[in-house]
Design an enzyme around this catalytic site. Structure first.
Site, PDB file in Angstrom:
ATOM      1  N   ARG A 187      52.662  88.755  71.442  1.00 37.20           N
ATOM      2  CA  ARG A 187      53.438  88.079  70.249  1.00 37.20           C
ATOM      3  C   ARG A 187      52.879  88.892  68.803  1.00 37.20           C
ATOM      4  NH1 ARG A 187      54.943  82.927  71.484  1.00 37.20           N
ATOM      5  NH2 ARG A 187      55.613  82.984  69.333  1.00 37.20           N
ATOM      6  N   PRO A 221      48.770  63.625  67.876  1.00 37.40           N
ATOM      7  CA  PRO A 221      47.600  63.554  68.824  1.00 37.40           C
ATOM      8  C   PRO A 221      47.433  65.015  69.317  1.00 37.40           C
ATOM      9  CG  PRO A 221      48.803  61.577  69.113  1.00 37.40           C
ATOM     10  CD  PRO A 221      49.610  62.515  68.043  1.00 37.40           C
ATOM     11  N   GLU A 222      46.389  65.575  69.460  1.00 30.97           N
ATOM     12  CA  GLU A 222      46.171  66.656  69.951  1.00 30.97           C
ATOM     13  C   GLU A 222      45.488  66.736  71.402  1.00 30.97           C
ATOM     14  OE1 GLU A 222      45.156  69.762  66.889  1.00 30.97           O
ATOM     15  OE2 GLU A 222      46.023  68.659  65.555  1.00 30.97           O
TER      16      GLU A 222
END
Length: 282
Positions: free
Chosen positions: A161, A2-3
């Site tokens: 990043r 589940p997001e």
DNA sequence: CTAGGATCCTGTCAGC
DNA sequence: TGCTGACAGGATCCTA
């Protein structure tokens, strides 16, 4: 699994059936799945249900909060005057409960029962004094949701990043919270960015497109109700998956790209299955 | 500090 | 049929 959209759908669904419910008894079937003392919840009422990223917070009377994280395979299924189910789609939504995958069962004074099912046992319930929530290491580490930052901040965050793939960084909840494997792939498709691209090569304009795409795919999913039970079992009894209607690339490897007609490919990026269209995503 | 890989756990599916 | 390995909608820990 589940997001953010699924967790938000669960939050809304449970809030409507569970608000003010008073806990009668909590049964823990799997020790690993419950951190704290289940007895601490007895007699407490659910005051509100909140969400931070993919984490649910049941704020209870008596200054106690239950943190719930579904991780990959967690589901929350409520049976009562009105039923509700959400999370990892499976037969559990419609089967007898509790069953082999039930890790926690909360029974309420009004007769309703909440089941926490979790095949892989990665998810958990955790009892925390509400005042100490602000010190929780996981919650503190969460980056902003896509709606809570502008394109400039997003660009700066991913620029830090530069050596990582954009896919890996979208999955890092410290950078941006809420996206998981599906919505990361969908947002990258939507914005036409190759998931393998290193963050150092992403332009400011691309970052903006990506942020807007992340918002858009998740908003669309929340509006449609995530992948909940309502759409999972069709009236004729057949199994329907909301994902099939929603996803442009996820799970569509070998099929035609909806945009260019080319073939969707599935590769491995950042250790995760990654779906994309090599023609549309540069 | 960064980035990649192993790891937690159970179940399912493809391939032999 | 039975076995084996790969993989899974997440996040952390370990290593270099």
């Amino acid at each position: 699994m589940p997001e953010l959209p699924e967790v938000e759908t669960i939050r809304r669904g449970l809030e409507s059936v569970l608000k003010k419910s008073v806990v009668k008894n909590t049964t823990v079937f799997c020790e690993k799945s419950f951190i704290g003392d289940p007895e601490d919840l007895t007699g407490r009422g659910i005051y509100s249900i909140r969400r931070m990223g993919k984490c649910l917070l049941f704020v209870m009377t008596g200054k106690v909060t239950v943190m719930v994280h579904l991780r990959m395979t967690g589901q929350l299924i409520y049976r009562g005057a009105k039923d509700f189910a959400g999370g990892h789609p499976s037969e559990n939504f419609v089967s007898e409960l509790p069953n082999k995958q039930t890790r926690v069962m909360m029974e309420f004074e009004d007769g309703g029962v909440l089941y926490f099912n979790d095949q892989r046992k990665f998810g958990f319930f955790k009892v925390v004094p509400t005042a100490e929530l602000i010190n929780d290491k996981f919650l503190r580490s969460l980056g902003p949701e896509p709606w809570r930052m502008d394109a400039e901040e997003f660009f700066e965050r991913i620029a830090k990043r530069k050596g990582s793939s954009i896919k890996a960084v979208l999955l890092d909840q410290k950078v941006i919270c809420g996206l998981g494997n599906i919505y990361a792939d969908e947002a990258l498709f939507e914005s036409g960015i190759d998931p393998r691209r290193l963050c150092g090569t992403i332009t400011e304009e691309e970052a903006e497109q990506l942020l807007l795409a992340a918002r858009e795919v998740m908003e669309r999913s929340i509006e449609a109700g995530g992948s909940t039970m309502a759409t999972y079992v069709k009236p004729d009894g057949s199994r329907g998956n909301y994902l099939d209607k929603f996803a442009q690339v996820f799970g569509r490897e070998g099929k035609e790209c909806v945009r260019c007609g080319g073939e969707i490919e599935k590769i491995r990026v950042a250790g995760r299955g990654t779906h994309f269209c090599p023609r549309c995503q540069k």
